[in-house]
Design an enzyme around this catalytic site. Sequence first.
Site, PDB file in Angstrom:
ATOM      1  N   ALA A 177       0.716  -1.130   0.137  1.00  0.00           N
ATOM      2  CA  ALA A 177      -0.060   0.024   0.096  1.00  0.00           C
ATOM      3  C   ALA A 177       0.737   1.252  -0.055  1.00  0.00           C
ATOM      4  CB  ALA A 177      -0.890   0.088   1.288  1.00  0.00           C
ATOM      5  N   CYS A 178       0.523   2.244  -0.770  1.00  0.00           N
ATOM      6  CA  CYS A 178       1.088   3.446  -0.936  1.00  0.00           C
ATOM      7  C   CYS A 178       0.163   4.594  -0.792  1.00  0.00           C
ATOM      8  CB  CYS A 178       2.027   3.793  -2.109  1.00  0.00           C
ATOM      9  SG  CYS A 178       0.964   3.924  -3.516  1.00  0.00           S
ATOM     10  N   PRO A 179       0.532   5.759  -0.276  1.00  0.00           N
ATOM     11  CA  PRO A 179      -0.399   6.944  -0.225  1.00  0.00           C
ATOM     12  C   PRO A 179      -1.521   7.268  -1.167  1.00  0.00           C
ATOM     13  CG  PRO A 179       1.789   7.677   0.693  1.00  0.00           C
ATOM     14  CD  PRO A 179       2.056   6.203  -0.121  1.00  0.00           C
TER      15      PRO A 179
END
Length: 670
Positions: A177-179
């Site tokens: 997951a990334c922003p």
Amino acid sequence: MSVISPDLVHLDADLGGTTTEVITALAGVVHAAGRASSPQLLADAALAREAQNPTGVPGRVAIPHCRSAAVEVPTLAFARLSRPVDFGGPDGDAELVFLIAAPEGGGKAHLKILSKLARALVRGDFLERLRAATTEEEIVTAVEEVVGDIPQTTPPAEKPTDKPVEKPRTRLVAVTACPTGIAHTYMAADALAQTAAAREDVELHVETQGSSSTEALDPDLIRDADAVIFATDVGVRDRERFAGKPVIESSVKRAINEPSVMLDEAVAASRNPEARRVSGTASASAEKQTELSWPRRIQQAVMTGVSYMIPFVAAGGLLLALGFLVGGYDMANGWQAIALQHSLTNLPGNEVLVDGATVAFDRSGLALYLGAVLFATGQMAMGFIVAALSGYTAYALAGRPGIAPGFVGGAISVLIGAGFIGGLVTGILAGLVAWWIASWKVPRILSSLMPVVIIPLLTSLIVGLTMFLLLGRPLEGIMTGLTDWLSSMSGSSAVVLGVILGLMMCFDLGGPVNKAAYLFATAGLSTGDEASMQIMAAVMAAGMVPPIALSVATILRRSLFTPAEQENGKSAWLLGLSFISEGAIPFAAADPFRVIPSMMVGGAVTGATAMALGVGSRAPHGGVFVLFAIDPWWGFLLAILAGTVVSAATVIALKQFWPTKAVAAATVDA
């Protein structure tokens, strides 16, 4: 409409020597193709994402990306650079750059298309095809081929039954997951999955918690997994599913750059009885526990607590200010009696019975009653700020099991008069105790009771006993002394405090130091005394100066700023007037050694001026839009004006006599 077309492709182009210049140029390409309503809005969104984490990836590729209101259809702009630019990639400056622009608030279909491109970038054959292309049409064809099909959430993992192996496989599950959830999330998933597929010793299943889709891992896969990999830059959703499993945690970019190393670490953890295990924490600040020191983890936890507390402060403080505006400034003398003893069918007169005595008010009827209702609602919200600070600080350290004891500790702090200092202490204490208890090895029959019963119960008991028997009175004494000191401030001492607060507000523009000053002001605001309101006014005024000053500077001396900064200056003034200090971050990130000192000087002047004039604010946020809650309003505006003039003049002087390389180069070219 296709996501890419020949007019969105530039081959062997020189778009500048910095990431800002390249991103700004590609945003202009998107706008020129009729795909963006504003090139600057698109560039600002992409640059803000770039500031969070560089987007360079293996293969000398960069994928700046964002979601923006300026974009209505998913769009890809591509450049093969004749002058490579440093995007923070692991193997050198980027030669191939994709600007991935997604509509803000759009559906998930377009995000699936964009994530498909991101996944293709980990394939060497696709990159070679981009490098060998001689026409824009070849690039378009290559891209359309990889984004033409809607991808699955994760590539299908090779099942053990499909291919016989000589030794048992280590069963792993992973979450990426990334922003933004557009690119790195899926690139990390594919890097891990492709590396695992080439090995015979591991079986891997990946859950991508991105924007296009989140297909949760099968509970059976999690149950049977030997270890877990978390490659994330944001909190893992439903982290409790993995409780008790050995875990390896890192940033999402490490999974892209070093997938084999992470798999090796996960295999080793699965065989190590002493390996760290998932305790059920879902907090974002706990993601890199193996890499952060305890002081750093506690500092991040406090910042998390402050960020969760701010909505209570903002809502409560503004409602209090509205209560005063509607019901009059003597509202504090009897708001509770008015709100509880009267109604829309039984409106109060200008005299109300309060605690057995008749109290006269300047207003009566509907205005007085509605003012009391607004004020009462605000008081209830403000009553939660210490508990919220404590509860979410504990949550950041220990996850969900820390929330209840943290809130209990905050409520105890309010009861015994320890205030926000007590809330900080109980939040940290509750988080550490809950984390410690969660690390206990307990029989499986008790493991399900740990996060919902045993940890909250034991932690609340320990925090309560500690506060009542040991820490409560000393902390209450500290809080009382601090309150008395603030109330006694006048003259030079108040001005010095204003200088310090102004410097803090402008040091990191929304970072830990800025938040510490804001916490100091808002926590005192709940007491309602005059000194606390003056501190609030000084903090808010100083925080408004940087964006306004930089906007003024870009207007007065446009040539001293890059084109991107000039465009940022057009909107920064509005952010400043709204008390959004973060409007100055793009300037500070691009040129910290000139911008930050200039802003600190102006902030110090503003803080000192506001304190010297005795300006007080009943509202914790809102800038010039809550002037009705600031007294004297003219003093507030004068303080902002003084600081803005000083900061603007200072930053112009520094950039004039010590120009940045980008501006100097532009001047020479001109």
